[in-house]
Write an enzyme that holds these catalytic residues in place. Structure first.
Site, PDB file in Angstrom:
ATOM      1  N   GLU A  76       0.815  -1.215   0.000  1.00  0.00           N
ATOM      2  CA  GLU A  76       0.000   0.000   0.000  1.00  0.00           C
ATOM      3  C   GLU A  76       0.850   1.267   0.000  1.00  0.00           C
ATOM      4  O   GLU A  76       0.361   2.345  -0.341  1.00  0.00           O
ATOM      5  CB  GLU A  76      -0.988  -0.001   1.176  1.00  0.00           C
ATOM      6  CG  GLU A  76      -0.373   0.040   2.567  1.00  0.00           C
ATOM      7  CD  GLU A  76      -0.021  -1.333   3.137  1.00  0.00           C
ATOM      8  OE1 GLU A  76       0.290  -2.261   2.360  1.00  0.00           O
ATOM      9  OE2 GLU A  76      -0.037  -1.465   4.380  1.00  0.00           O
ATOM     10  N   GLN A  78       3.648   1.499  -1.835  1.00  0.00           N
ATOM     11  CA  GLN A  78       4.416   1.553  -3.082  1.00  0.00           C
ATOM     12  C   GLN A  78       3.990   2.635  -4.079  1.00  0.00           C
ATOM     13  O   GLN A  78       4.859   3.296  -4.658  1.00  0.00           O
ATOM     14  CB  GLN A  78       4.412   0.175  -3.771  1.00  0.00           C
ATOM     15  CG  GLN A  78       5.300  -0.842  -3.045  1.00  0.00           C
ATOM     16  CD  GLN A  78       5.297  -2.208  -3.699  1.00  0.00           C
ATOM     17  OE1 GLN A  78       4.702  -2.389  -4.759  1.00  0.00           O
ATOM     18  NE2 GLN A  78       5.932  -3.177  -3.064  1.00  0.00           N
ATOM     19  N   HIS A 100       5.469  -9.166  -5.167  1.00  0.00           N
ATOM     20  CA  HIS A 100       4.032  -9.464  -5.217  1.00  0.00           C
ATOM     21  C   HIS A 100       3.466  -8.578  -6.323  1.00  0.00           C
ATOM     22  O   HIS A 100       3.878  -7.429  -6.467  1.00  0.00           O
ATOM     23  CB  HIS A 100       3.399  -9.137  -3.854  1.00  0.00           C
ATOM     24  CG  HIS A 100       1.909  -9.334  -3.768  1.00  0.00           C
ATOM     25  ND1 HIS A 100       1.258 -10.397  -4.358  1.00  0.00           N
ATOM     26  CD2 HIS A 100       0.950  -8.603  -3.147  1.00  0.00           C
ATOM     27  CE1 HIS A 100      -0.030 -10.303  -4.107  1.00  0.00           C
ATOM     28  NE2 HIS A 100      -0.241  -9.223  -3.371  1.00  0.00           N
ATOM     29  N   ASP A 182      -2.141 -15.564  -4.733  1.00  0.00           N
ATOM     30  CA  ASP A 182      -1.566 -15.182  -3.438  1.00  0.00           C
ATOM     31  C   ASP A 182      -2.651 -14.614  -2.523  1.00  0.00           C
ATOM     32  O   ASP A 182      -2.769 -15.003  -1.363  1.00  0.00           O
ATOM     33  CB  ASP A 182      -0.456 -14.151  -3.651  1.00  0.00           C
ATOM     34  CG  ASP A 182       0.271 -13.821  -2.358  1.00  0.00           C
ATOM     35  OD1 ASP A 182       1.058 -14.664  -1.891  1.00  0.00           O
ATOM     36  OD2 ASP A 182       0.034 -12.735  -1.798  1.00  0.00           O
ATOM     37  N   GLU A 186      -3.944 -16.627   0.913  1.00  0.00           N
ATOM     38  CA  GLU A 186      -3.786 -16.080   2.267  1.00  0.00           C
ATOM     39  C   GLU A 186      -5.137 -15.808   2.929  1.00  0.00           C
ATOM     40  O   GLU A 186      -5.284 -15.972   4.131  1.00  0.00           O
ATOM     41  CB  GLU A 186      -2.864 -14.848   2.284  1.00  0.00           C
ATOM     42  CG  GLU A 186      -3.355 -13.645   1.531  1.00  0.00           C
ATOM     43  CD  GLU A 186      -2.231 -12.692   1.093  1.00  0.00           C
ATOM     44  OE1 GLU A 186      -1.049 -13.084   1.085  1.00  0.00           O
ATOM     45  OE2 GLU A 186      -2.551 -11.539   0.727  1.00  0.00           O
TER      46      GLU A 186
HETATM   47  P1  NAD Z   1       7.459  -4.905   5.470  1.00  0.00           P
HETATM   48  O1  NAD Z   1       6.262  -4.250   6.007  1.00  0.00           O
HETATM   49  O2  NAD Z   1       8.104  -5.960   6.268  1.00  0.00           O
HETATM   50  O3  NAD Z   1       8.665  -3.909   5.138  1.00  0.00           O
HETATM   51  C1  NAD Z   1       8.513  -2.619   4.900  1.00  0.00           C
HETATM   52  C2  NAD Z   1       9.822  -1.900   4.606  1.00  0.00           C
HETATM   53  O4  NAD Z   1       9.481  -0.774   3.829  1.00  0.00           O
HETATM   54  C3  NAD Z   1      10.505  -1.392   5.860  1.00  0.00           C
HETATM   55  O5  NAD Z   1      11.894  -1.321   5.652  1.00  0.00           O
HETATM   56  C4  NAD Z   1       9.970   0.019   6.009  1.00  0.00           C
HETATM   57  O6  NAD Z   1      10.901   0.885   6.546  1.00  0.00           O
HETATM   58  C5  NAD Z   1       9.716   0.422   4.566  1.00  0.00           C
HETATM   59  N1  NAD Z   1       8.524   1.270   4.501  1.00  0.00           N
HETATM   60  C6  NAD Z   1       7.354   1.129   5.160  1.00  0.00           C
HETATM   61  N2  NAD Z   1       6.496   2.102   4.841  1.00  0.00           N
HETATM   62  C7  NAD Z   1       7.143   2.891   3.945  1.00  0.00           C
HETATM   63  C8  NAD Z   1       6.786   4.075   3.258  1.00  0.00           C
HETATM   64  N3  NAD Z   1       5.589   4.634   3.422  1.00  0.00           N
HETATM   65  N4  NAD Z   1       7.706   4.587   2.423  1.00  0.00           N
HETATM   66  C9  NAD Z   1       8.910   4.047   2.258  1.00  0.00           C
HETATM   67  N5  NAD Z   1       9.305   2.923   2.887  1.00  0.00           N
HETATM   68  C10 NAD Z   1       8.422   2.361   3.722  1.00  0.00           C
HETATM   69  O7  NAD Z   1       7.094  -5.411   3.986  1.00  0.00           O
HETATM   70  P2  NAD Z   1       7.078  -6.904   3.464  1.00  0.00           P
HETATM   71  O8  NAD Z   1       6.043  -7.686   4.222  1.00  0.00           O
HETATM   72  O9  NAD Z   1       8.462  -7.397   3.364  1.00  0.00           O
HETATM   73  O10 NAD Z   1       6.487  -6.699   1.992  1.00  0.00           O
HETATM   74  C11 NAD Z   1       7.262  -6.174   0.946  1.00  0.00           C
HETATM   75  C12 NAD Z   1       6.764  -6.744  -0.374  1.00  0.00           C
HETATM   76  O11 NAD Z   1       7.008  -8.153  -0.392  1.00  0.00           O
HETATM   77  C13 NAD Z   1       5.271  -6.583  -0.606  1.00  0.00           C
HETATM   78  O12 NAD Z   1       5.077  -6.401  -1.985  1.00  0.00           O
HETATM   79  C14 NAD Z   1       4.701  -7.925  -0.168  1.00  0.00           C
HETATM   80  O13 NAD Z   1       3.452  -8.254  -0.741  1.00  0.00           O
HETATM   81  C15 NAD Z   1       5.794  -8.839  -0.662  1.00  0.00           C
HETATM   82  N6  NAD Z   1       5.841 -10.152  -0.001  1.00  0.00           N
HETATM   83  C16 NAD Z   1       6.005 -10.190   1.347  1.00  0.00           C
HETATM   84  C17 NAD Z   1       6.131 -11.416   1.969  1.00  0.00           C
HETATM   85  C18 NAD Z   1       6.458 -11.468   3.452  1.00  0.00           C
HETATM   86  O14 NAD Z   1       7.031 -12.451   3.854  1.00  0.00           O
HETATM   87  N7  NAD Z   1       6.172 -10.474   4.276  1.00  0.00           N
HETATM   88  C19 NAD Z   1       6.047 -12.610   1.231  1.00  0.00           C
HETATM   89  C20 NAD Z   1       5.897 -12.529  -0.159  1.00  0.00           C
HETATM   90  C21 NAD Z   1       5.801 -11.281  -0.768  1.00  0.00           C
HETATM   91 MG    MG Z   2       1.706 -15.543  -0.301  1.00  0.00          MG
HETATM   92 MG    MG Z   3       0.560 -11.985   0.079  1.00  0.00          MG
END
Ligand code: NAD
Ligand code: MG
Ligand code: MG
Ligand code: MG
Ligand code: MG
Ligand code: MG
Length: 325
Positions: A76, A78, A100, A182, A186
Protein backbone atom coordinates in the site's frame (compact mmCIF):
# COMPACT_ATOMS: atom_id res chain seq x y z
CA UNK A 1 26.50 -20.04 -9.73
CA UNK A 2 26.67 -19.25 -13.42
CA UNK A 3 22.98 -18.35 -13.40
CA UNK A 4 23.87 -15.27 -11.34
CA UNK A 5 26.27 -13.94 -14.01
CA UNK A 6 23.68 -11.58 -15.47
CA UNK A 7 23.63 -9.70 -12.13
CA UNK A 8 27.39 -9.47 -11.78
CA UNK A 9 28.71 -5.97 -12.47
CA UNK A 10 25.19 -4.55 -12.19
CA UNK A 11 24.24 -2.11 -9.47
CA UNK A 12 21.43 -3.64 -7.44
CA UNK A 13 19.06 -1.69 -5.20
CA UNK A 14 16.50 -3.01 -2.75
CA UNK A 15 13.92 -0.46 -1.55
CA UNK A 16 12.81 -1.26 2.01
CA UNK A 17 14.50 -3.36 4.67
CA UNK A 18 11.54 -5.19 6.24
CA UNK A 19 10.55 -8.83 6.10
CA UNK A 20 11.37 -9.47 2.42
CA UNK A 21 13.80 -6.54 2.08
CA UNK A 22 16.37 -7.77 4.59
CA UNK A 23 16.20 -11.30 3.18
CA UNK A 24 16.77 -10.36 -0.49
CA UNK A 25 19.49 -7.91 0.56
CA UNK A 26 21.49 -10.16 2.85
CA UNK A 27 21.19 -13.28 0.68
CA UNK A 28 22.45 -11.46 -2.42
CA UNK A 29 25.13 -9.65 -0.44
CA UNK A 30 26.39 -12.99 0.92
CA UNK A 31 26.74 -14.11 -2.71
CA UNK A 32 29.00 -11.12 -3.41
CA UNK A 33 26.55 -8.87 -5.25
CA UNK A 34 26.97 -5.06 -5.31
CA UNK A 35 23.89 -4.01 -3.42
CA UNK A 36 22.46 -0.81 -1.95
CA UNK A 37 19.36 -0.44 0.22
CA UNK A 38 17.10 2.56 -0.38
CA UNK A 39 15.21 3.88 2.67
CA UNK A 40 13.28 6.94 3.76
CA UNK A 41 15.35 9.46 5.69
CA UNK A 42 14.81 8.77 9.37
CA UNK A 43 13.73 5.18 8.74
CA UNK A 44 14.10 2.87 11.72
CA UNK A 45 15.67 0.25 9.45
CA UNK A 46 18.57 2.55 8.44
CA UNK A 47 20.80 1.72 11.39
CA UNK A 48 19.87 -1.96 11.28
CA UNK A 49 20.90 -2.27 7.63
CA UNK A 50 24.16 -0.42 8.21
CA UNK A 51 24.91 -2.65 11.17
CA UNK A 52 24.54 -5.63 8.84
CA UNK A 53 27.20 -4.05 6.63
CA UNK A 54 24.86 -2.90 3.88
CA UNK A 55 25.23 0.40 1.98
CA UNK A 56 22.18 2.59 2.65
CA UNK A 57 21.04 5.66 0.73
CA UNK A 58 17.80 7.58 0.57
CA UNK A 59 15.42 6.03 -1.95
CA UNK A 60 15.86 8.55 -4.77
CA UNK A 61 19.67 8.29 -4.54
CA UNK A 62 19.63 4.50 -4.38
CA UNK A 63 17.42 4.30 -7.48
CA UNK A 64 19.32 6.88 -9.55
CA UNK A 65 22.32 4.80 -10.58
CA UNK A 66 20.78 1.34 -10.17
CA UNK A 67 20.46 -1.25 -12.93
CA UNK A 68 18.05 -3.43 -10.97
CA UNK A 69 15.60 -2.06 -8.37
CA UNK A 70 13.64 -4.50 -6.19
CA UNK A 71 10.63 -2.79 -4.63
CA UNK A 72 10.05 -4.21 -1.13
CA UNK A 73 8.06 -1.63 0.83
CA UNK A 74 4.52 -2.62 1.93
CA UNK A 75 2.21 -2.89 -1.09
CA UNK A 76 0.00 0.00 0.00
CA UNK A 77 3.02 2.34 0.36
CA UNK A 78 4.42 1.55 -3.08
CA UNK A 79 2.33 3.85 -5.33
CA UNK A 80 3.35 7.02 -3.44
CA UNK A 81 6.98 5.92 -3.08
CA UNK A 82 7.03 5.17 -6.81
CA UNK A 83 5.52 8.54 -7.72
CA UNK A 84 7.72 10.62 -5.39
CA UNK A 85 11.08 8.84 -5.35
CA UNK A 86 11.34 6.13 -8.00
CA UNK A 87 9.66 7.11 -11.27
CA UNK A 88 11.86 10.06 -12.27
CA UNK A 89 15.06 8.45 -11.01
CA UNK A 90 14.84 5.11 -12.79
CA UNK A 91 17.31 5.06 -15.64
CA UNK A 92 16.33 3.92 -19.09
CA UNK A 93 16.63 0.14 -19.43
CA UNK A 94 16.59 -0.45 -15.67
CA UNK A 95 14.86 -3.55 -14.31
CA UNK A 96 12.12 -2.87 -11.74
CA UNK A 97 11.25 -5.88 -9.57
CA UNK A 98 8.40 -6.76 -7.22
CA UNK A 99 7.80 -9.61 -4.76
CA UNK A 100 4.03 -9.46 -5.22
CA UNK A 101 2.06 -8.40 -8.28
CA UNK A 102 -0.60 -6.28 -6.54
CA UNK A 103 0.31 -2.77 -7.74
CA UNK A 104 1.20 -3.73 -11.28
CA UNK A 105 -1.77 -6.06 -11.75
CA UNK A 106 -4.33 -3.60 -10.33
CA UNK A 107 -2.59 -0.74 -12.19
CA UNK A 108 -1.79 1.28 -9.04
CA UNK A 109 1.68 1.62 -10.54
CA UNK A 110 1.98 2.02 -14.30
CA UNK A 111 5.71 1.92 -15.06
CA UNK A 112 7.14 4.01 -17.87
CA UNK A 113 7.76 2.23 -21.16
CA UNK A 114 11.52 2.67 -20.79
CA UNK A 115 11.94 0.13 -17.97
CA UNK A 116 11.75 -3.64 -17.64
CA UNK A 117 9.35 -5.05 -15.03
CA UNK A 118 9.70 -8.45 -13.36
CA UNK A 119 8.71 -10.34 -10.24
CA UNK A 120 10.51 -12.66 -7.85
CA UNK A 121 8.17 -13.88 -5.14
CA UNK A 122 9.90 -16.23 -2.70
CA UNK A 123 7.41 -18.81 -1.42
CA UNK A 124 7.91 -18.07 2.25
CA UNK A 125 7.83 -15.27 4.80
CA UNK A 126 10.93 -13.06 4.64
CA UNK A 127 12.44 -14.27 7.87
CA UNK A 128 12.26 -17.85 6.67
CA UNK A 129 13.79 -16.87 3.32
CA UNK A 130 16.80 -15.58 5.24
CA UNK A 131 16.98 -18.33 7.89
CA UNK A 132 16.82 -21.17 5.37
CA UNK A 133 19.47 -19.46 3.23
CA UNK A 134 21.77 -19.15 6.24
CA UNK A 135 21.46 -22.89 6.77
CA UNK A 136 22.68 -23.43 3.20
CA UNK A 137 19.29 -24.19 1.63
CA UNK A 138 16.75 -22.00 -0.08
CA UNK A 139 13.05 -21.51 -0.78
CA UNK A 140 11.48 -21.87 -4.24
CA UNK A 141 10.50 -18.62 -5.97
CA UNK A 142 7.81 -17.62 -8.44
CA UNK A 143 9.10 -15.44 -11.25
CA UNK A 144 7.26 -13.41 -13.88
CA UNK A 145 8.00 -10.81 -16.53
CA UNK A 146 5.51 -8.00 -17.15
CA UNK A 147 7.49 -5.72 -19.43
CA UNK A 148 10.66 -6.66 -21.32
CA UNK A 149 12.31 -3.91 -23.32
CA UNK A 150 15.88 -5.19 -23.01
CA UNK A 151 15.15 -8.76 -24.10
CA UNK A 152 16.76 -10.43 -21.08
CA UNK A 153 14.35 -9.59 -18.25
CA UNK A 154 13.58 -13.27 -17.67
CA UNK A 155 17.30 -13.95 -17.15
CA UNK A 156 17.49 -11.11 -14.62
CA UNK A 157 14.40 -12.40 -12.77
CA UNK A 158 15.71 -15.98 -12.73
CA UNK A 159 19.14 -14.84 -11.52
CA UNK A 160 17.57 -12.82 -8.71
CA UNK A 161 15.44 -15.83 -7.72
CA UNK A 162 18.43 -18.18 -7.88
CA UNK A 163 20.38 -15.83 -5.63
CA UNK A 164 17.67 -15.17 -3.05
CA UNK A 165 16.45 -18.79 -3.07
CA UNK A 166 19.77 -20.57 -3.66
CA UNK A 167 18.63 -22.25 -6.89
CA UNK A 168 16.13 -24.45 -5.11
CA UNK A 169 13.54 -24.01 -7.81
CA UNK A 170 11.72 -21.53 -10.00
CA UNK A 171 8.07 -21.68 -10.96
CA UNK A 172 7.14 -19.38 -13.83
CA UNK A 173 3.95 -17.40 -13.45
CA UNK A 174 2.35 -14.12 -14.49
CA UNK A 175 1.60 -10.99 -12.44
CA UNK A 176 -2.11 -11.82 -12.73
CA UNK A 177 -1.77 -15.42 -11.59
CA UNK A 178 0.59 -14.62 -8.69
CA UNK A 179 -1.54 -11.72 -7.45
CA UNK A 180 -4.86 -13.53 -7.57
CA UNK A 181 -3.63 -16.86 -6.17
CA UNK A 182 -1.57 -15.18 -3.44
CA UNK A 183 -4.52 -13.10 -2.25
CA UNK A 184 -6.87 -16.07 -2.43
CA UNK A 185 -4.51 -18.43 -0.61
CA UNK A 186 -3.79 -16.08 2.27
CA UNK A 187 -7.44 -15.11 2.73
CA UNK A 188 -9.30 -18.37 2.20
CA UNK A 189 -6.77 -20.91 3.44
CA UNK A 190 -3.47 -19.91 5.03
CA UNK A 191 -4.40 -16.95 7.22
CA UNK A 192 -8.14 -16.27 7.27
CA UNK A 193 -9.27 -19.86 6.79
CA UNK A 194 -6.87 -21.50 9.21
CA UNK A 195 -7.18 -18.97 12.06
CA UNK A 196 -10.99 -18.99 11.93
CA UNK A 197 -10.99 -22.80 11.84
CA UNK A 198 -8.77 -23.00 14.93
CA UNK A 199 -10.79 -20.29 16.67
CA UNK A 200 -14.13 -22.00 15.95
CA UNK A 201 -12.83 -25.35 17.18
CA UNK A 202 -11.43 -23.78 20.35
CA UNK A 203 -14.67 -21.85 21.03
CA UNK A 204 -16.80 -24.97 20.51
CA UNK A 205 -14.86 -26.94 23.11
CA UNK A 206 -14.60 -24.10 25.62
CA UNK A 207 -18.32 -23.24 25.32
CA UNK A 208 -19.10 -26.92 25.96
CA UNK A 209 -17.22 -26.63 29.25
CA UNK A 210 -13.90 -28.25 28.41
CA UNK A 211 -10.61 -27.01 29.85
CA UNK A 212 -9.34 -24.15 27.62
CA UNK A 213 -5.77 -25.46 27.91
CA UNK A 214 -6.79 -28.85 26.55
CA UNK A 215 -8.88 -27.14 23.86
CA UNK A 216 -5.87 -25.00 22.87
CA UNK A 217 -3.62 -28.01 22.44
CA UNK A 218 -6.18 -29.90 20.36
CA UNK A 219 -7.27 -27.06 18.08
CA UNK A 220 -4.24 -24.76 17.81
CA UNK A 221 -0.97 -26.15 19.06
CA UNK A 222 -1.20 -29.49 17.25
CA UNK A 223 -1.98 -27.76 13.94
CA UNK A 224 1.76 -27.36 13.38
CA UNK A 225 2.47 -31.03 13.96
CA UNK A 226 -0.06 -32.11 11.34
CA UNK A 227 0.96 -29.41 8.87
CA UNK A 228 4.65 -30.30 9.24
CA UNK A 229 3.81 -33.85 8.18
CA UNK A 230 1.81 -32.64 5.19
CA UNK A 231 4.65 -30.23 4.29
CA UNK A 232 7.30 -32.91 4.46
CA UNK A 233 5.46 -36.00 3.20
CA UNK A 234 2.04 -35.18 1.78
CA UNK A 235 -1.53 -35.99 2.80
CA UNK A 236 -1.27 -39.79 2.51
CA UNK A 237 1.82 -40.07 4.71
CA UNK A 238 0.28 -37.72 7.29
CA UNK A 239 -2.82 -39.94 7.38
CA UNK A 240 -0.61 -42.97 7.66
CA UNK A 241 1.01 -41.47 10.70
CA UNK A 242 -2.19 -40.58 12.59
CA UNK A 243 -4.33 -43.30 14.23
CA UNK A 244 -7.04 -45.11 12.24
CA UNK A 245 -9.52 -43.45 14.58
CA UNK A 246 -8.21 -40.00 13.59
CA UNK A 247 -8.10 -40.91 9.90
CA UNK A 248 -11.70 -42.20 9.91
CA UNK A 249 -12.85 -39.00 11.68
CA UNK A 250 -10.90 -36.95 9.15
CA UNK A 251 -12.80 -38.49 6.20
CA UNK A 252 -16.28 -38.37 7.72
CA UNK A 253 -16.10 -34.97 9.42
CA UNK A 254 -13.87 -32.85 7.14
CA UNK A 255 -16.62 -32.50 4.52
CA UNK A 256 -19.20 -31.60 7.17
CA UNK A 257 -16.98 -28.63 8.15
CA UNK A 258 -15.87 -27.52 4.68
CA UNK A 259 -19.22 -27.87 2.93
CA UNK A 260 -20.46 -27.12 -0.58
CA UNK A 261 -21.50 -23.75 0.84
CA UNK A 262 -17.91 -23.09 1.95
CA UNK A 263 -16.69 -23.93 -1.55
CA UNK A 264 -19.34 -21.61 -3.00
CA UNK A 265 -18.08 -18.84 -0.70
CA UNK A 266 -14.51 -19.53 -1.83
CA UNK A 267 -15.64 -18.91 -5.41
CA UNK A 268 -17.19 -15.58 -4.38
CA UNK A 269 -14.00 -14.59 -2.56
CA UNK A 270 -11.99 -15.44 -5.67
CA UNK A 271 -14.45 -13.43 -7.79
CA UNK A 272 -13.94 -10.34 -5.63
CA UNK A 273 -10.18 -10.73 -6.01
CA UNK A 274 -10.47 -11.13 -9.79
CA UNK A 275 -12.79 -8.16 -10.30
CA UNK A 276 -10.72 -5.80 -8.12
CA UNK A 277 -13.32 -5.41 -5.36
CA UNK A 278 -10.98 -6.75 -2.64
CA UNK A 279 -8.14 -4.48 -3.80
CA UNK A 280 -10.45 -1.48 -3.68
CA UNK A 281 -11.67 -2.33 -0.18
CA UNK A 282 -8.10 -2.80 1.07
CA UNK A 283 -6.95 0.52 -0.36
CA UNK A 284 -10.01 2.25 1.17
CA UNK A 285 -9.04 0.68 4.52
CA UNK A 286 -5.46 2.01 4.30
CA UNK A 287 -6.93 5.46 3.63
CA UNK A 288 -8.85 5.35 6.93
CA UNK A 289 -5.51 4.82 8.72
CA UNK A 290 -6.28 1.07 9.13
CA UNK A 291 -9.31 1.73 11.35
CA UNK A 292 -10.87 -1.71 10.88
CA UNK A 293 -7.55 -3.57 11.15
CA UNK A 294 -6.60 -1.79 14.37
CA UNK A 295 -9.96 -2.76 15.89
CA UNK A 296 -9.50 -6.40 14.88
CA UNK A 297 -5.93 -6.49 16.25
CA UNK A 298 -7.04 -5.28 19.66
CA UNK A 299 -10.00 -7.69 19.71
CA UNK A 300 -7.68 -10.62 19.08
CA UNK A 301 -4.97 -9.45 21.45
CA UNK A 302 -7.50 -9.45 24.30
CA UNK A 303 -9.00 -12.82 23.40
CA UNK A 304 -9.14 -15.96 25.50
CA UNK A 305 -7.35 -18.00 22.84
CA UNK A 306 -4.29 -15.69 22.95
CA UNK A 307 -4.28 -15.60 26.73
CA UNK A 308 -4.28 -19.40 26.92
CA UNK A 309 -1.78 -19.65 24.04
CA UNK A 310 0.70 -17.41 25.78
CA UNK A 311 0.57 -19.60 28.90
CA UNK A 312 0.90 -22.79 26.86
CA UNK A 313 3.92 -21.48 24.97
CA UNK A 314 5.67 -20.65 28.21
CA UNK A 315 5.24 -24.25 29.21
CA UNK A 316 6.16 -25.83 25.88
CA UNK A 317 9.16 -23.61 25.11
CA UNK A 318 10.45 -23.20 28.66
CA UNK A 319 14.21 -23.13 28.62
CA UNK A 320 14.48 -22.85 24.85
CA UNK A 321 15.98 -19.58 23.66
CA UNK A 322 13.84 -19.44 20.60
CA UNK A 323 10.12 -18.93 20.19
CA UNK A 324 9.28 -21.73 17.77
CA UNK A 325 5.85 -20.34 17.00
P1 NAD B 1 7.46 -4.90 5.47
O1 NAD B 1 6.26 -4.25 6.01
O2 NAD B 1 8.10 -5.96 6.27
O3 NAD B 1 8.67 -3.91 5.14
C1 NAD B 1 8.51 -2.62 4.90
C2 NAD B 1 9.82 -1.90 4.61
O4 NAD B 1 9.48 -0.77 3.83
C3 NAD B 1 10.50 -1.39 5.86
O5 NAD B 1 11.89 -1.32 5.65
C4 NAD B 1 9.97 0.02 6.01
O6 NAD B 1 10.90 0.88 6.55
C5 NAD B 1 9.72 0.42 4.57
N1 NAD B 1 8.52 1.27 4.50
C6 NAD B 1 7.35 1.13 5.16
N2 NAD B 1 6.50 2.10 4.84
C7 NAD B 1 7.14 2.89 3.94
C8 NAD B 1 6.79 4.07 3.26
N3 NAD B 1 5.59 4.63 3.42
N4 NAD B 1 7.71 4.59 2.42
C9 NAD B 1 8.91 4.05 2.26
N5 NAD B 1 9.30 2.92 2.89
C10 NAD B 1 8.42 2.36 3.72
O7 NAD B 1 7.09 -5.41 3.99
P2 NAD B 1 7.08 -6.90 3.46
O8 NAD B 1 6.04 -7.69 4.22
O9 NAD B 1 8.46 -7.40 3.36
O10 NAD B 1 6.49 -6.70 1.99
C11 NAD B 1 7.26 -6.17 0.95
C12 NAD B 1 6.76 -6.74 -0.37
O11 NAD B 1 7.01 -8.15 -0.39
C13 NAD B 1 5.27 -6.58 -0.61
O12 NAD B 1 5.08 -6.40 -1.99
C14 NAD B 1 4.70 -7.92 -0.17
O13 NAD B 1 3.45 -8.25 -0.74
C15 NAD B 1 5.79 -8.84 -0.66
N6 NAD B 1 5.84 -10.15 0.00
C16 NAD B 1 6.00 -10.19 1.35
C17 NAD B 1 6.13 -11.42 1.97
C18 NAD B 1 6.46 -11.47 3.45
O14 NAD B 1 7.03 -12.45 3.85
N7 NAD B 1 6.17 -10.47 4.28
C19 NAD B 1 6.05 -12.61 1.23
C20 NAD B 1 5.90 -12.53 -0.16
C21 NAD B 1 5.80 -11.28 -0.77
MG1 MG C 1 1.71 -15.54 -0.30
MG1 MG D 1 0.56 -11.98 0.08
MG1 MG E 1 2.99 -7.06 8.70
MG1 MG F 1 -5.29 -35.40 19.38
MG1 MG G 1 -2.68 -44.21 10.39
Amino acid sequence: MTELKVLEGKKLTVIGYGSQGHAHTLNLKDLGMDLTVGLREGSKSWEEAEKAGVKVKKISEAVKDADVVMFLTPDEAQPAVYENHVKDNLKEGAYLGFAHGFNIHYKKIVPAGKVNVFMVAPKGPGHMVREIFEKGHGVPCLTAVYQDISGDTKEVADAWANGVGRKVGIIETTFKEETETDLFGEQAVLCGGVTELMQAGFDTLVEAGYNPEVAYFECVHEMKLIIDMVYEKGFAKMRDSISNTAEYGDYVTGKKIITDKTRETMKQVLGDIQNGQFAKEFIDETETGYKFMKGERSKYSDSKIEEVGSKMRQMVFKGSAKNHM
